[in-house]
Structures are given as structure tokens and as C-alpha cells.
Design a protein around this motif. Structure first.
Motif, PDB file in Angstrom:
ATOM      1  N   UNK A 289       7.536  40.486  58.682  1.00  0.00           N
ATOM      2  CA  UNK A 289       6.787  41.238  57.687  1.00  0.00           C
ATOM      3  C   UNK A 289       6.442  42.658  58.054  1.00  0.00           C
ATOM      4  N   UNK A 290       6.833  43.123  59.245  1.00  0.00           N
ATOM      5  CA  UNK A 290       6.413  44.449  59.719  1.00  0.00           C
ATOM      6  C   UNK A 290       7.011  45.589  58.914  1.00  0.00           C
ATOM      7  N   UNK A 291       8.189  45.384  58.349  1.00  0.00           N
ATOM      8  CA  UNK A 291       8.860  46.465  57.623  1.00  0.00           C
ATOM      9  C   UNK A 291       8.246  46.728  56.257  1.00  0.00           C
ATOM     10  N   UNK A 292       7.550  45.730  55.736  1.00  0.00           N
ATOM     11  CA  UNK A 292       7.006  45.845  54.393  1.00  0.00           C
ATOM     12  C   UNK A 292       8.031  45.622  53.302  1.00  0.00           C
ATOM     13  N   UNK A 293       9.236  45.201  53.661  1.00  0.00           N
ATOM     14  CA  UNK A 293      10.313  44.995  52.676  1.00  0.00           C
ATOM     15  C   UNK A 293       9.881  43.998  51.612  1.00  0.00           C
ATOM     16  N   UNK A 294      10.005  44.403  50.348  1.00  0.00           N
ATOM     17  CA  UNK A 294       9.481  43.588  49.253  1.00  0.00           C
ATOM     18  C   UNK A 294      10.337  42.366  48.948  1.00  0.00           C
ATOM     19  N   UNK A 295      11.568  42.315  49.497  1.00  0.00           N
ATOM     20  CA  UNK A 295      12.450  41.182  49.209  1.00  0.00           C
ATOM     21  C   UNK A 295      12.477  40.158  50.343  1.00  0.00           C
ATOM     22  N   UNK A 296      11.650  40.342  51.363  1.00  0.00           N
ATOM     23  CA  UNK A 296      11.644  39.440  52.510  1.00  0.00           C
ATOM     24  C   UNK A 296      10.935  38.138  52.151  1.00  0.00           C
ATOM     25  N   UNK A 297      11.552  37.016  52.507  1.00  0.00           N
ATOM     26  CA  UNK A 297      10.974  35.704  52.235  1.00  0.00           C
ATOM     27  C   UNK A 297      10.966  34.863  53.514  1.00  0.00           C
ATOM     28  N   UNK A 298       9.982  33.978  53.637  1.00  0.00           N
ATOM     29  CA  UNK A 298       9.974  33.054  54.765  1.00  0.00           C
ATOM     30  C   UNK A 298      11.271  32.244  54.807  1.00  0.00           C
ATOM     31  N   UNK A 299      11.745  31.853  53.644  1.00  0.00           N
ATOM     32  CA  UNK A 299      12.925  30.984  53.568  1.00  0.00           C
ATOM     33  C   UNK A 299      14.220  31.693  53.954  1.00  0.00           C
ATOM     34  N   UNK A 300      14.171  33.025  54.162  1.00  0.00           N
ATOM     35  CA  UNK A 300      15.354  33.731  54.651  1.00  0.00           C
ATOM     36  C   UNK A 300      15.719  33.291  56.067  1.00  0.00           C
ATOM     37  N   UNK A 301      14.715  32.923  56.838  1.00  0.00           N
ATOM     38  CA  UNK A 301      14.912  32.643  58.261  1.00  0.00           C
ATOM     39  C   UNK A 301      15.541  31.265  58.469  1.00  0.00           C
ATOM     40  N   UNK A 302      16.676  31.193  59.181  1.00  0.00           N
ATOM     41  CA  UNK A 302      17.257  29.876  59.486  1.00  0.00           C
ATOM     42  C   UNK A 302      16.397  29.130  60.502  1.00  0.00           C
ATOM     43  N   UNK A 303      16.039  27.906  60.188  1.00  0.00           N
ATOM     44  CA  UNK A 303      15.167  27.101  61.042  1.00  0.00           C
ATOM     45  C   UNK A 303      15.950  25.908  61.580  1.00  0.00           C
ATOM     46  N   UNK A 304      15.910  25.735  62.899  1.00  0.00           N
ATOM     47  CA  UNK A 304      16.548  24.588  63.537  1.00  0.00           C
ATOM     48  C   UNK A 304      15.503  23.508  63.784  1.00  0.00           C
ATOM     49  N   UNK A 305      15.806  22.304  63.371  1.00  0.00           N
ATOM     50  CA  UNK A 305      14.860  21.197  63.514  1.00  0.00           C
ATOM     51  C   UNK A 305      14.582  20.849  64.970  1.00  0.00           C
ATOM     52  N   UNK A 306      15.459  21.256  65.889  1.00  0.00           N
ATOM     53  CA  UNK A 306      15.302  20.910  67.305  1.00  0.00           C
ATOM     54  C   UNK A 306      14.426  21.904  68.063  1.00  0.00           C
ATOM     55  N   UNK A 307      14.004  22.974  67.402  1.00  0.00           N
ATOM     56  CA  UNK A 307      13.223  24.019  68.053  1.00  0.00           C
ATOM     57  C   UNK A 307      11.830  24.120  67.448  1.00  0.00           C
ATOM     58  N   UNK A 308      10.931  24.774  68.192  1.00  0.00           N
ATOM     59  CA  UNK A 308       9.592  25.079  67.703  1.00  0.00           C
ATOM     60  C   UNK A 308       9.516  26.579  67.407  1.00  0.00           C
ATOM     61  N   UNK A 309       8.810  26.934  66.341  1.00  0.00           N
ATOM     62  CA  UNK A 309       8.730  28.335  65.925  1.00  0.00           C
ATOM     63  C   UNK A 309       7.285  28.777  65.763  1.00  0.00           C
ATOM     64  N   UNK A 310       7.026  30.008  66.190  1.00  0.00           N
ATOM     65  CA  UNK A 310       5.775  30.697  65.897  1.00  0.00           C
ATOM     66  C   UNK A 310       6.137  32.010  65.227  1.00  0.00           C
ATOM     67  N   UNK A 311       5.644  32.217  64.013  1.00  0.00           N
ATOM     68  CA  UNK A 311       5.939  33.434  63.263  1.00  0.00           C
ATOM     69  C   UNK A 311       4.644  34.227  63.067  1.00  0.00           C
ATOM     70  N   UNK A 312       4.449  35.306  63.825  1.00  0.00           N
ATOM     71  CA  UNK A 312       3.272  36.148  63.616  1.00  0.00           C
ATOM     72  C   UNK A 312       3.479  37.073  62.409  1.00  0.00           C
ATOM     73  N   UNK A 313       2.622  36.953  61.410  1.00  0.00           N
ATOM     74  CA  UNK A 313       2.664  37.843  60.255  1.00  0.00           C
ATOM     75  C   UNK A 313       2.191  39.231  60.691  1.00  0.00           C
TER      76      UNK A 313
END
Length: 318
Positions: free
Chosen positions: A59-83
Motif C-alpha cells: 500500500x505504500x505507493x498509494x496505487x488506487x488499483x492495488x488489491x490484497x487479492x493481487x498477491x499470490x499466497x502459498x498455503x505452506x507459508x506464513x505471511x505478515x503484510x504491514x499496511x
């Protein structure tokens, strides 16, 4: 032909097998110590190991078309997403005495955050504080500076309240601290340490991280020395330190580990940016014992089809 003389073997005393076994055990212990303590002697690790955590700022760029669902998520990994980022200021850049407002991409809404977490239970969301600069309502930008508030108690109280509201609104799990500009730092440890401690003790958050780099390491090291038990991860910005080779990266990692807890220290890569990239970065990470990897950021990586994210995920999945 001249006759060869037989080889005369030395006598083996009863103590020699015992001494040999002791020496072997000492060598094994030394190798284990180097693996477990990456700061030892400033040397690279003999054997790598890694956790399965990806920390990826979003979210740092402020891009208006950015979505959480854009990011590929692997079920075998843990993710931390700082807004990225909430800032102690209004839209014109006026400081608010600890009242933080969200300035990340407006497309990252509370509803989309809640939905994304429900669909991906291996994802945690944080609010990242400050960042380097703020884009203002008049189209200009300013540095986000730490300032010493008139009353640390009032600042902490306001910060706890405003961040608690963001946590509730966006279903967040924690807070990340990314102040990068320090005209002064006299009250930083007191204010930020008090903020994190109160948010954790109240159960408002379960995760806290910090994001130092070369120019700010002493300030964050003081914070960690006083409040390290409340800080879970150190997202050190290695890409900001001008490291040109894998050996430079590993040496710097070991040095930084001496200022923090090595078990909490993540190596980092800036997608399509500064520092080691691609196989050079992965090659350095392969030689370290690490809990995971930090990426800055989703916004930049999206333009390359998430090539950095996929390379990091592939490595951490092995």
C-alpha cells in the motif's frame, strides 16, 4: 629392484581413541554454534536453515488499483503484510500528537482486509507507522520526521487510542514501526516502547516489528534493548545499506544480528529496487539461519508479475 621397507606403524596408547573422540565432539559443537549464532566472529554460517515467514509491505505507493487479492499466497507459508503507512499527521502534514491516520492505498479497504484474512488464515495484517515520506493533499511530499512531543504520556495515550481504532476497523494483528527520519530521538524509545507495550499487554495486538537500516540502527537498537521482549521481528532494510555482493550481505547480516536477537532478524529484498536482487539475494539467504524474509513491497513487485515474491516463496518452501 630394491626391496621396499615395511611401513612402521606407531604404537596406539589406550588414551588416544578417547582423545580422538573428544576432538571430534569439539568440532561438531563448534559447527553447531556457528550455525545457531550467526553473529559469532562475523563469519558466514556453515549450514543454512530457514522458517516459512514472508513479511511483505503493501500500500505504500498509494496505487488506487492495488488489491490484497493481487498477491499470490502459498498455503505452506506464513505471511505478515504491514499496511503502509499510518502517519501521525493530517492530510496537510500537520502533526497530531500521536493521533495516527491511514495513508495507504485507498483500495485496501476495511472490508477487503477482513475478507482477505478470512480466505487466507495464514495471513496476518499489521499497521506500519510513519515510513520515509508523506504525499500531501496539495500534491507535494514531505519527510515524516520523529518529533519529541510535549508530553510523552499524552502522545502514548493518543497513539494507543488511534491505532486501536485502526486495528479494530481493519482486523489487524499488530504494529510495525518504520520511522526513518530523526531530527531528534530523545523520546523515541519511551514513546514507541510504551505504545507497543500497552497494545500488547491489553491484547489489542499480538505482533510487533521494527524496520531499522544503517542510519537508524543505533536508535532502534536502544528501543530493542529496552523493549525487545515485546518485539517479535526485526525487518532490517539491508537493501538501503549499499551491499554489492553476497559476502557483503552476509557480513552485514552477522553484524546487525549483534544489535538485535538473531532469531528475530529477517534479511530483506526491495522488489525491482536497490540492493541484491534475484538469485544473488536468494544465494545470500541460503547461507543464513533466518526466520523468514522481508520484501518491500507488494506495490513494486506487482509490475513484474510478483517475480520477487515467487522467488522468495519458492526458496522458503524448500
Amino acid at each position: 629392484m630394491a626391496q621396499r621397507r615395511g611401513i612402521q606403524l606407531p604404537r596406539v596408547s589406550a588414551m588416544q581413541p578417547v582423545l580422538l573422540m573428544i576432538l571430534c565432539m569439539m568440532a561438531i559443537n563448534a559447527a553447531y554454534a556457528l550455525r545457531q549464532f550467526p553473529g559469532a566472529g562475523g563469519r558466514a554460517l556453515l549450514q543454512s536453515s530457514h522458517g516459512n515467514l514472508i513479511v511483505d509491505y503493501i500500500g505504500a505507493s498509494g496505487a488506487s488499483d492495488l488489491q490484497f487479492t493481487d498477491l499470490p499466497i502459498s498455503a505452506s507459508l506464513q505471511y505478515i503484510l504491514p499496511l503502509s503507512f499510518a502517519i501521525d499527521a493530517d492530510a496537510s502534514g500537520n502533526t497530531q500528537n500521536g493521533n495516527f491516520n491511514a495513508f495507504w492505498a485507498s483500495s485496501l479497504t476495511p472490508q477487503s482486509a477482513q475478507s482477505f484474512k478470512q480466505s487466507n488464515p495464514n495471513v496476518k495484517l499489521l499497521v506500519s507507522l510513519a515510513g520515509f515520506s508523506q504525499f500531501l493533499s496539495d500534491g507535494t511530499a514531505r519527510n515524516v520526521d520523529w518529533y519529541d512531543p510535549p508530553s510523552t504520556d499524552t502522545w502514548i495515550s493518543n497513539a494507543v487510542s488511534s491505532i486501536s481504532n485502526l486495528v479494530s476497523q481493519y482486523s489487524l494483528d499488530g504494529v510495525d514501526v518504520d520511522y526513518e527520519n530523526f531530527p531528534t530521538s530523545a523520546t523515541f524509545t519511551t514513546c514507541i516502547g510504551g505504545l507497543i507495550s500497552q497494545l500488547k499487554s491489553s491484547g489489542t495486538i499480538s505482533i510487533a516489528s521494527i524496520a531499522p537500516f544503517g542510519a537508524t540502527i543505533s536508535i532502534y537498537a536502544d528501543l530493542f534493548a529496552n523493549f525487545g521482549s515485546s518485539i517479535d521481528y526485526v525487518n532490517y532494510q539491508f537493501y538501503a545499506d549499499g551491499l554489492a555482493s553476497q559476502s557483503d550481505f552476509i557480513s552485514r547480516y552477522n553484524t546487525v544480528a549483534g544489535s538485535f536477537d538473531a532469531s528475530k532478524l529477517l534479511p530483506s529484498v526491495e522488489a525491482a529496487g536497490r540492493g541484491l536482487q534475484g538469485s544473488d539475494f536468494i544465494g545470500a539467504a541460503q547461507q543464513l539461519t533466518i526466520p523468514g524474509i522481508m520484501i518491500f513491497n507488494v506495490d513494486n513487485d506487482k509490475g513484474s508479475g510478483f517475480s520477487t515474491e515467487q522467488a522468495v516463496a519458492s526458496f522458503l518452501s524448500t
